[in-house]
Motif scaffolding. Structure first.
Motif, PDB file in Angstrom:
ATOM      1  N   SER A  89       8.111  53.968   6.897  1.00 25.74           N
ATOM      2  CA  SER A  89       8.111  55.103   7.834  1.00 25.74           C
ATOM      3  C   SER A  89       7.722  54.676   9.248  1.00 25.74           C
ATOM      4  CB  SER A  89       7.141  56.185   7.346  1.00 25.74           C
ATOM      5  OG  SER A  89       5.837  55.663   7.295  1.00 25.74           O
ATOM      6  N   GLU A 143      11.876  55.192   1.911  1.00 24.41           N
ATOM      7  CA  GLU A 143      11.201  54.484   0.813  1.00 24.41           C
ATOM      8  C   GLU A 143      11.317  53.000   1.114  1.00 24.41           C
ATOM      9  OE1 GLU A 143       9.333  54.959  -2.042  1.00 24.41           O
ATOM     10  OE2 GLU A 143       9.445  52.775  -1.999  1.00 24.41           O
ATOM     11  N   GLY A 175       7.744  58.004   1.785  1.00 25.75           N
ATOM     12  CA  GLY A 175       7.439  57.429   0.471  1.00 25.75           C
ATOM     13  C   GLY A 175       8.167  58.224  -0.593  1.00 25.75           C
ATOM     14  N   ARG A 235       0.594  68.077 -10.576  1.00 32.81           N
ATOM     15  CA  ARG A 235       0.893  67.512  -9.252  1.00 32.81           C
ATOM     16  C   ARG A 235       2.238  68.027  -8.756  1.00 32.81           C
ATOM     17  NH1 ARG A 235       3.847  62.544  -6.784  1.00 32.81           N
ATOM     18  NH2 ARG A 235       5.430  63.148  -8.305  1.00 32.81           N
TER      19      ARG A 235
HETATM   20  C1  LIG Z   1       3.095  57.619  -5.003  1.00 29.02           C
HETATM   21  S1  LIG Z   1       4.801  57.312  -4.769  1.00 29.02           S
HETATM   22  C2  LIG Z   1       5.435  58.941  -4.552  1.00 29.02           C
HETATM   23  C3  LIG Z   1       6.912  59.060  -4.809  1.00 29.02           C
HETATM   24  C4  LIG Z   1       7.483  60.463  -4.628  1.00 29.02           C
HETATM   25  N1  LIG Z   1       7.277  60.949  -3.279  1.00 29.02           N
HETATM   26  C5  LIG Z   1       6.879  61.451  -5.592  1.00 29.02           C
HETATM   27  O1  LIG Z   1       6.012  62.211  -5.175  1.00 29.02           O
HETATM   28  O2  LIG Z   1       7.256  61.459  -6.747  1.00 29.02           O
HETATM   29  C6  LIG Z   1       4.750  56.651  -3.166  1.00 29.02           C
HETATM   30  C7  LIG Z   1       5.994  55.866  -2.765  1.00 29.02           C
HETATM   31  O3  LIG Z   1       5.913  55.680  -1.368  1.00 29.02           O
HETATM   32  C8  LIG Z   1       6.337  54.384  -1.000  1.00 29.02           C
HETATM   33  N2  LIG Z   1       5.677  54.180   0.306  1.00 29.02           N
HETATM   34  C9  LIG Z   1       4.334  54.136   0.546  1.00 29.02           C
HETATM   35  N3  LIG Z   1       4.102  54.082   1.874  1.00 29.02           N
HETATM   36  C10 LIG Z   1       5.322  54.120   2.486  1.00 29.02           C
HETATM   37  C11 LIG Z   1       5.736  54.115   3.855  1.00 29.02           C
HETATM   38  N4  LIG Z   1       4.840  54.086   4.845  1.00 29.02           N
HETATM   39  N5  LIG Z   1       7.073  54.131   4.125  1.00 29.02           N
HETATM   40  C12 LIG Z   1       7.976  54.162   3.115  1.00 29.02           C
HETATM   41  N6  LIG Z   1       7.644  54.169   1.804  1.00 29.02           N
HETATM   42  C13 LIG Z   1       6.333  54.162   1.492  1.00 29.02           C
HETATM   43  C14 LIG Z   1       5.927  53.512  -2.182  1.00 29.02           C
HETATM   44  O4  LIG Z   1       6.778  52.384  -2.304  1.00 29.02           O
HETATM   45  C15 LIG Z   1       6.131  54.485  -3.364  1.00 29.02           C
HETATM   46  O5  LIG Z   1       7.417  54.372  -3.922  1.00 29.02           O
END
Ligand SMILES: C[S@@+](CC[C@H](N)C(=O)[O-])C[C@H]1O[C@@H](n2cnc3c(N)ncnc32)[C@H](O)[C@@H]1O
Length: 361
Positions: free
Chosen positions: A159, A130, A108, A86
């Motif tokens: 977001s 985040e 996110g 990934r």
């Molecule tokens: C699957 S993790 C990915 C983290 C990082 N981007 C990575 O790829 O390692 C998704 C993160 O996005 C955050 N998240 C999901 N939807 C979001 C949004 N609309 N706005 C801000 N944060 C969000 C969640 O809290 C989580 O920490």
């Protein structure tokens, strides 16, 4: 009174209890524990840190707060960070998209990985949002420890609440996000990304990933049979199976999970398109290779950019922090090679349902 009512009542009394605890480390640690129990996850970390600051030499407070902090952060954050295929796929797509000066928005951000990839690739400015405060705070520390705090700004919040001018200082040239789930969309991906594409992305800008597919194939999985409840201590429990969760979650490298048709994209989503008002429906005809078929297996494919995709297709030795989902048929099928099985899927942005069109299956 249900436990939900009782939690709501406790939540209403919670902040006055924090005030009453004052600088007492043990009482603050106890309140961090209560916060976790009554669903105030966002308060756990803050109270645990406060408890430690008030009782720096108390080893019981140290052990208690370590346990609580660990339980307030979803486990998958750790396996996700270790998911090398990934990470490599996103890094490659980010390097292709980012040129010196590119303005990147990371939706996110989690602990900041994709933002740092963008900064390392030469982005001029990265705004990372985040919505989970504990994780956003950790991202700030990680970004600083890696020397990228001049390029990357972490915004704590969702977001959909970002202001293009105040938070982003203008449109983003590239929006990178990784908020997909085992069934692709369960984290509200379509609404989130449609909003970002419309409000925050520069005309002609790029979304990474630009879209994704729900992938399916006919499959056998002996683990599914093993999970069925038949006889327990000599009693017949077959009826309890009607209460079992569908789909079943299975690791993509499970050696007993075998595909018995060509992989097919059942549902395809464009992440820059307006979010659909209706659930997304799709049909596919899967042609069996003649093996015994216990059901349909589902996984995901991300279209990162014009050159790159990421897919967690099940197979021997495959690994991913995302699991596959297995939708068992009531009775396993033994069809001749080349026999078609018609299936339908519907995704409402949260739940994905799959079923064979022939009700006899
Ligand atoms: C699957 S993790 C990915 C983290 C990082 N981007 C990575 O790829 O390692 C998704 C993160 O996005 C955050 N998240 C999901 N939807 C979001 C949004 N609309 N706005 C801000 N944060 C969000 C969640 O809290 C989580 O920490």
């Amino acid at each position: 009174m249900t436990s939900n009512d009782s939690n709501a009542a406790q939540r209403a009394r919670f902040e006055p209890m924090v005030v009453a605890a004052g600088q007492d480390g043990r009482r603050l640690a106890a309140l961090a524990s209560l916060a976790l129990r009554i669903g105030l996850r966002g308060r756990v970390y803050q109270l645990a840190i406060q408890a430690r600051a008030c009782a720096p030499d108390d080893v019981e407070v140290a052990a208690d707060t370590q346990h609580l902090i660990g339980h307030s952060v979803p486990r998958w954050h750790f396996s996700m960070l270790q998911d090398a295929p990934r990470n490599a796929a996103f890094d490659a797509a980010i390097r292709r998209a980012v040129t010196p000066g590119t303005h990147v928005l990371d939706i996110g951000a989690g602990s900041g990985l994709l933002s740092m990839m963008a900064a390392r690739a030469g982005a001029g400015r990265v705004v990372a949002c985040e919505h989970y405060p504990v994780i956003a705070d950790a991202a700030r520390r990680i970004v600083a420890a890696n020397g990228y705090d001049r390029q990357i700004r972490i915004v704590t919040g969702n977001s959909t609440e970002l202001d293009r001018d105040a938070d982003l200082e203008g449109h983003a040239d590239v929006i990178v996000s990784e908020i997909v789930s085992n069934n692709l969309l369960a984290e509200g991906v379509l609404d989130t990304l449609a909003d970002a594409a419309q409000r925050l992305l520069a005309p002609g800008g790029q979304m990474i990933p630009s879209g994704g597919d729900v992938m399916v194939a006919l499959a056998s999985w002996s683990g599914a049979e093993a999970l069925r409840t038949h006889t327990v201590s000599g009693f017949n429990f077959a009826q309890f199976d009607a209460l079992a969760q569908v789909p079943r979650t299975v690791s993509i490298g499970d050696p007993t999970l075998l595909l018995h048709s060509a992989p097919t994209a059942l549902l395809a989503f464009d992440f820059a398109a307006p979010a659909p008002a209706e659930p997304h429906r799709g049909n596919a005809t899967l042609v069996t290779d003649g093996g015994p078929i216990g059901g349909i297996v589902q996984w995901i494919r991300l279209r990162l950019d014009a050159e790159g995709t990421y897919e967690n297709r099940p197979g021997p030795g495959a690994s991913s922090h995302w699991s596959a989902h297995f939708y068992p048929f009531d009775t396993p099928l033994d069809l001749p090679v080349g026999a078609p099985v018609h299936i339908t899927g519907v995704h409402d942005g949260h739940r994905l349902l799959l079923w064979p069109q022939d009700s006899a299956l």
